[in-house]
Every structure is written in structure tokens, then in C-alpha cells.
Design an enzyme around this catalytic site. Structure first.
Site, PDB file in Angstrom:
ATOM      1  N   LYS A  41     -57.956  24.718 -54.748  1.00  0.00           N
ATOM      2  CA  LYS A  41     -56.849  25.328 -55.496  1.00  0.00           C
ATOM      3  C   LYS A  41     -55.753  24.288 -55.754  1.00  0.00           C
ATOM      4  CE  LYS A  41     -54.769  27.259 -51.267  1.00  0.00           C
ATOM      5  NZ  LYS A  41     -54.017  28.387 -50.752  1.00  0.00           N
ATOM      6  N   ARG A 137     -50.063  38.682 -45.359  1.00  0.00           N
ATOM      7  CA  ARG A 137     -49.848  38.265 -46.752  1.00  0.00           C
ATOM      8  C   ARG A 137     -50.544  39.238 -47.695  1.00  0.00           C
ATOM      9  NH1 ARG A 137     -51.006  31.955 -48.051  1.00  0.00           N
ATOM     10  NH2 ARG A 137     -53.137  32.578 -47.575  1.00  0.00           N
ATOM     11  N   HIS A 167     -57.721  35.260 -42.954  1.00  0.00           N
ATOM     12  CA  HIS A 167     -57.084  33.931 -42.896  1.00  0.00           C
ATOM     13  C   HIS A 167     -56.211  33.851 -41.651  1.00  0.00           C
ATOM     14  CE1 HIS A 167     -55.786  30.141 -44.487  1.00  0.00           C
ATOM     15  NE2 HIS A 167     -54.545  30.515 -44.717  1.00  0.00           N
ATOM     16  N   ARG A 223     -63.529  27.769 -44.744  1.00  0.00           N
ATOM     17  CA  ARG A 223     -62.856  27.302 -45.974  1.00  0.00           C
ATOM     18  C   ARG A 223     -62.059  26.043 -45.642  1.00  0.00           C
ATOM     19  NH1 ARG A 223     -61.634  32.678 -45.382  1.00  0.00           N
ATOM     20  NH2 ARG A 223     -59.448  32.125 -45.003  1.00  0.00           N
ATOM     21  N   TYR A 269     -27.107   6.497 -60.154  1.00  0.00           N
ATOM     22  CA  TYR A 269     -26.186   7.620 -60.390  1.00  0.00           C
ATOM     23  C   TYR A 269     -25.306   7.878 -59.176  1.00  0.00           C
ATOM     24  CZ  TYR A 269     -28.822   9.010 -64.567  1.00  0.00           C
ATOM     25  OH  TYR A 269     -29.411   9.045 -65.793  1.00  0.00           O
ATOM     26  N   CYS A 315     -33.788   8.475 -59.763  1.00  0.00           N
ATOM     27  CA  CYS A 315     -33.568   9.044 -61.096  1.00  0.00           C
ATOM     28  C   CYS A 315     -34.822   9.805 -61.527  1.00  0.00           C
ATOM     29  CB  CYS A 315     -33.260   7.950 -62.105  1.00  0.00           C
ATOM     30  SG  CYS A 315     -32.033   6.750 -61.547  1.00  0.00           S
ATOM     31  N   ASP A 317     -37.056   8.971 -63.706  1.00  0.00           N
ATOM     32  CA  ASP A 317     -38.234   8.135 -63.966  1.00  0.00           C
ATOM     33  C   ASP A 317     -38.226   6.807 -63.217  1.00  0.00           C
ATOM     34  OD1 ASP A 317     -38.629   9.906 -66.432  1.00  0.00           O
ATOM     35  OD2 ASP A 317     -36.748   8.878 -66.863  1.00  0.00           O
TER      36      ASP A 317
HETATM   37  N1  PMH Z   1     -58.158  29.939 -47.134  1.00  0.00           N
HETATM   38  C1  PMH Z   1     -57.026  30.450 -47.620  1.00  0.00           C
HETATM   39  C2  PMH Z   1     -56.969  31.915 -47.927  1.00  0.00           C
HETATM   40  C3  PMH Z   1     -55.921  29.641 -47.835  1.00  0.00           C
HETATM   41  O1  PMH Z   1     -54.800  30.174 -48.314  1.00  0.00           O
HETATM   42  C4  PMH Z   1     -56.005  28.254 -47.500  1.00  0.00           C
HETATM   43  C5  PMH Z   1     -54.854  27.329 -47.643  1.00  0.00           C
HETATM   44  C6  PMH Z   1     -57.215  27.759 -46.997  1.00  0.00           C
HETATM   45  C7  PMH Z   1     -58.264  28.638 -46.816  1.00  0.00           C
HETATM   46  C8  PMH Z   1     -57.400  26.336 -46.599  1.00  0.00           C
HETATM   47  O2  PMH Z   1     -56.592  26.010 -45.521  1.00  0.00           O
HETATM   48  P1  PMH Z   1     -56.446  24.504 -45.013  1.00  0.00           P
HETATM   49  O3  PMH Z   1     -55.914  23.737 -46.178  1.00  0.00           O
HETATM   50  O4  PMH Z   1     -55.482  24.588 -43.885  1.00  0.00           O
HETATM   51  O5  PMH Z   1     -57.803  24.065 -44.633  1.00  0.00           O
HETATM   52  N2  PMH Z   1     -53.678  27.894 -48.095  1.00  0.00           N
HETATM   53  C9  PMH Z   1     -52.442  27.370 -47.985  1.00  0.00           C
HETATM   54  C10 PMH Z   1     -51.321  28.087 -48.372  1.00  0.00           C
HETATM   55  O6  PMH Z   1     -51.367  29.284 -48.896  1.00  0.00           O
HETATM   56  N3  PMH Z   1     -50.228  27.402 -48.114  1.00  0.00           N
HETATM   57  O7  PMH Z   1     -50.607  26.263 -47.566  1.00  0.00           O
HETATM   58  C11 PMH Z   1     -51.966  26.226 -47.475  1.00  0.00           C
END
Ligand code: PMH
Length: 385
Positions: A41, A137, A167, A223, A269, A315, A317
Site C-alpha cells: 500500500k 480501527r 491486525h 502480512r 528564509y 526551502c 526545493d
Molecule cells: N496489515 C494491515 C491491516 C496493516 O494496516 C499493515 C500496516 C500491515 C498489515 C503491515 O504491517 P507492517 O508494516 O508493520 O508489517 N499498516 C500501517 C498503518 O496503518 N499505519 O502504519 C502501518
């Protein structure tokens, strides 16, 4: 392989061999039957979603996970055929698009399923039911909610329950009480599911921290996010070091201007920095629009393998650094990564900014071209400007 040209003197190098290394380290630690979702993601945590997804699948990941349907569709359009899960909530009307692209969706509200115009589904809708075991969540929290959703799924042959998942909120902390509480809740909900649902469904739970620290407790899939990119999820896990990791992301530029400034002159700046003696000052063509935010004033980066401080305000850039000596125009500046014996780690940037390493590559903006390196060779350059 695309080689889009770019004309600026700043780039992020993404080392795909290190992604391969990190996945193989985890693979060696997991039970053989545990599958891996590569979490790509947010443009692969800023590393490049398509490139990381392709590498991850080649290196032993089985499936992909993203947060948005748009991210999933981008991967599909690039020609990726592996299973893809959208882990976030999508709008019910977008379930049709998800099914067209064969993308699995996350479901935890019966009302959501009721709103699907099932007659428009061209393919079965692959459903992963999200369970909230303590993250607070998204997800169902009770067996009643589970039953209601299962009833909805039963109503339509094109609804297919592929998996359930949860999670963990604290898997990266040394203290495991809360993690174990979430595991217990997961098991309670699983007991119920097994009683009321005769078909096989996959279960996925662990993130990087849980999968590296407790590989024997993982379910069918884990994951893998942050540690696939070569970073530890927390200081606790870094100290524990359950597996070796190699960071994949580094950030570089070149000096575009070098000058000797007399004592008592101010820079940038607000004129917040004044030279206390005659100083060599270099200008680096990177700024807050690249995600190199103004709070990094004072942070030290590398020239000639030596740490040199950012002076004056950053700045949009450009920013200035105080150099220990004169350097020629074009000298390499490493903002994140290694030079000679020295290293600026993503964790150093995160610590300076009082945040977590996850946030840093995500905020290095689209303006910075990504150069992909594999086995020491540049294999692709992507310029998103
Ligand atoms: N699964 C879910 C639902 C997640 O939101 C995330 C990471 C992962 C797996 C992977 O976790 P890892 O990167 O610790 O291995 N999500 C996020 C989050 O929502 N904010 O920071 C990491």
C-alpha cells in the site's frame, strides 16, 4: 522495463536485491506452510508499488495487500495476476469494480453487503471478513456481528468468504500481554466460526513484528510490510533482531553550489542561521516539496562519508549544509543511506522527527525519481513528475 528520463539531480535508489533478501530471511523463519502477503500500500511505503510487488512475488511472496481499491487496480492494470486484497473499507458501490478486477475486499458490516447490487457482479466477490480483536480501527467485535455477516454472505452465491483477518496493535512491543489478549480474542471468534461455517477459510493475522517474533504462532498467511523494506517495526524489535534486514531505500543528491561565507552572514528564509566563522556552505537541490520537511533543519547528512549539518531553513526545493571543507560542484550528498563508513539510517531521520520509520519513505514525494537497482545494475527509473 521503463526508462523514463528525468532531469533533476536527486534520486531515491531502491535496492530490489535487498527486498529479495528481506523476504527470504522471513521465509526461512516462518513455518513452511505459512504464506506471505507483501504489503505494498501507499506506493509500496514510498518505494514503488508495482516494482516492489513484482519483486516480492518473484522472491517468494504469495499475495499482495493494499489499502485502497485504486491501488489494487493500478497493480492489476500493470499486468499483475497474483491475488490482491484491499485491506481498507471501500464504498459498497465500488464492489462491482473490485469483482471485475478480481480484487478481494474487506468486509465487516452487514449493511455494506446489503447495499451491493449483486445483479451487476460479473465475477464472485471475494470477501475477507475483518475482525477487530483490539486494534479498534475497523472490524467486527462480536459473534453476533459475525453471524449477521455470514447470513448475508449465504444469501448470494456470488459472495464468497475467502478469509478472515485481524491486525495486531502492539506486536512490536517487548511486553506481550496485549498481543496475547488479541490472540485469545481471535481464537474465541475462530471457535465460533468453525461451529457455524462449514467451509474452509484462510486466516491471516501477523504483521512484520508478529511474523518475525512469533513465526510458530502464525496462521495460514502473514502480512509483511515494513520489514520487507528492510526496517524494523520498532526499537524493541530492532534490539531483538529476529532476522537480519537490509534497507532498500536510500536518498541522494549532488551539491549544486559551494561557497565560502564570511563570519556573521545569515542564510535562508528568516535568516535563522548566522555563520560564526568563515564557513564552507553547500546548496542541495532538495526541499520540503520533496518530503524533506522543514523540521529537518539541523539534521546531519553525508558528503564525502562525513556528517554535515543542515543549516538555515529548508526551502521548497533547496537547502544549505555547512561543509567541513570545500567540495566540488556535483559531489554526492546522501540524505538517507551509506557513504564510505558512515550511514544515515531511516531510523535516524525518524528519531530526529520524533516519528516512526514507516512515515519517512511514505513522505518522500512523487517529485523524487525512483531508481531501481538489482544485483548492482540499474533496472528501471521511474519519474512520476
Ligand atoms: N496489515 C494491515 C491491516 C496493516 O494496516 C499493515 C500496516 C500491515 C498489515 C503491515 O504491517 P507492517 O508494516 O508493520 O508489517 N499498516 C500501517 C498503518 O496503518 N499505519 O502504519 C502501518
Amino acid at each position: 522495463m521503463s526508462q523514463e528520463p528525468y532531469y533533476r539531480d536527486t534520486w531515491a535508489e531502491i535496492n530490489l536485491s535487498n527486498i529479495d533478501f528481506n523476504i527470504k530471511q522471513l521465509r526461512n523463519r516462518l513455518k513452511e506452510e505459512t504464506g506471505i502477503y507483501a504489503v505494498v500500500k501507499a506506493n509500496g511505503y514510498g518505494h514503488g508499488d508495482i516494482q516492489i510487488a513484482e519483486q516480492a512475488l518473484e522472491s517468494g511472496a504469495d499475495r499482495l495487500a493494499v489499502s485502497l481499491l485504486d491501488e489494487a487496480i493500478k497493480l492489476r492494470r500493470s499486468g499483475i495476476n497474483a491475488p490482491i486484497l484491499v485491506m481498507g473499507w471501500i464504498r459498497p458501490q465500488d464492489a462491482i469494480a473490485a469483482s471485475e478486477y478480481d480484487v478481494a475486499v474487506t468486509v465487516f458490516q452487514k449493511e455494506w453487503l446489503e447495499q451491493i447490487e449483486t445483479e451487476k457482479l460479473k465475477n464472485p466477490l471475494k470477501i475477507h471478513m475483518k475482525w477487530d480483536t483490539g486494534m479498534g480501527r475497523i472490524g467486527i467485535r462480536t459473534t453476533d456481528e459475525m453471524d449477521e455477516i455470514l447470513q448475508e454472505i449465504n444469501k448470494h452465491p456470488d459472495f464468497k468468504l475467502d478469509a478472515i483477518f485481524t491486525h495486531f496493535a502492539t506486536a512490536d512491543e517487548e511486553e506481550t500481554a496485549y498481543f496475547l489478549k488479541q490472540e485469545r480474542r481471535l481464537d474465541e471468534l475462530l471457535n465460533h466460526l468453525q461451529k457455524v461455517w462449514p467451509e474452509d477459510v484462510d486466516i491471516h493475522s501477523g504483521n512484520s513484528a508478529a511474523s518475525m517474533r512469533f513465526p510458530e504462532r502464525m496462521k495460514q498467511f502473514i502480512r509483511f510490510g515494513i520489514s520487507m523494506y528492510g526496517m524494523y517495526p520498532s526499537g524493541d524489535v530492532k534490539r531483538e533482531k529476529p532476522i537480519e534486514l537490509k534497507p532498500a531505500f536510500s536518498l541522494h543528491s549532488h551539491l549544486i553550489h559551494v561557497k565560502k561565507v564570511p563570519a556573521g552572514e545569515s542564510l535562508s528564509y528568516g535568516a535563522t542561521y548566522t555563520t560564526s566563522e568563515e564557513e564552507w556552505i553547500g546548496t542541495v537541490p532538495v526541499g520540503y516539496a520533496d518530503g524533506w520537511i522543514r523540521k529537518l533543519q539541523g539534521f546531519e547528512i553525508l558528503v564525502d562519508g562525513k556528517k554535515q549539518p543542515i543549516v538555515g531553513r529548508i526551502c521548497m526545493d533547496q537547502f544549505m549544509i555547512r561543509l567541513d571543507q570545500e567540495y566540488s560542484i556535483g559531489s554526492t550528498v546522501t540524505l538517507i543511506g551509506k557513504q564510505k563508513e558512515e550511514e544515515v539510517h531511516m531510523d535516524d531521520v525518524a528519531e530526529y522527527l520524533e516519528t516512526i520509520n514507516y512515515e519517512i519513505p511514505c513522505t518522500i514525494s512523487y517529485r523524487v525519481p525512483r531508481m531501481y537497482v538489482k544485483n548492482g545494475h540499474i533496472v528501471e527509473v521511474e519519474n512520476a513528475v
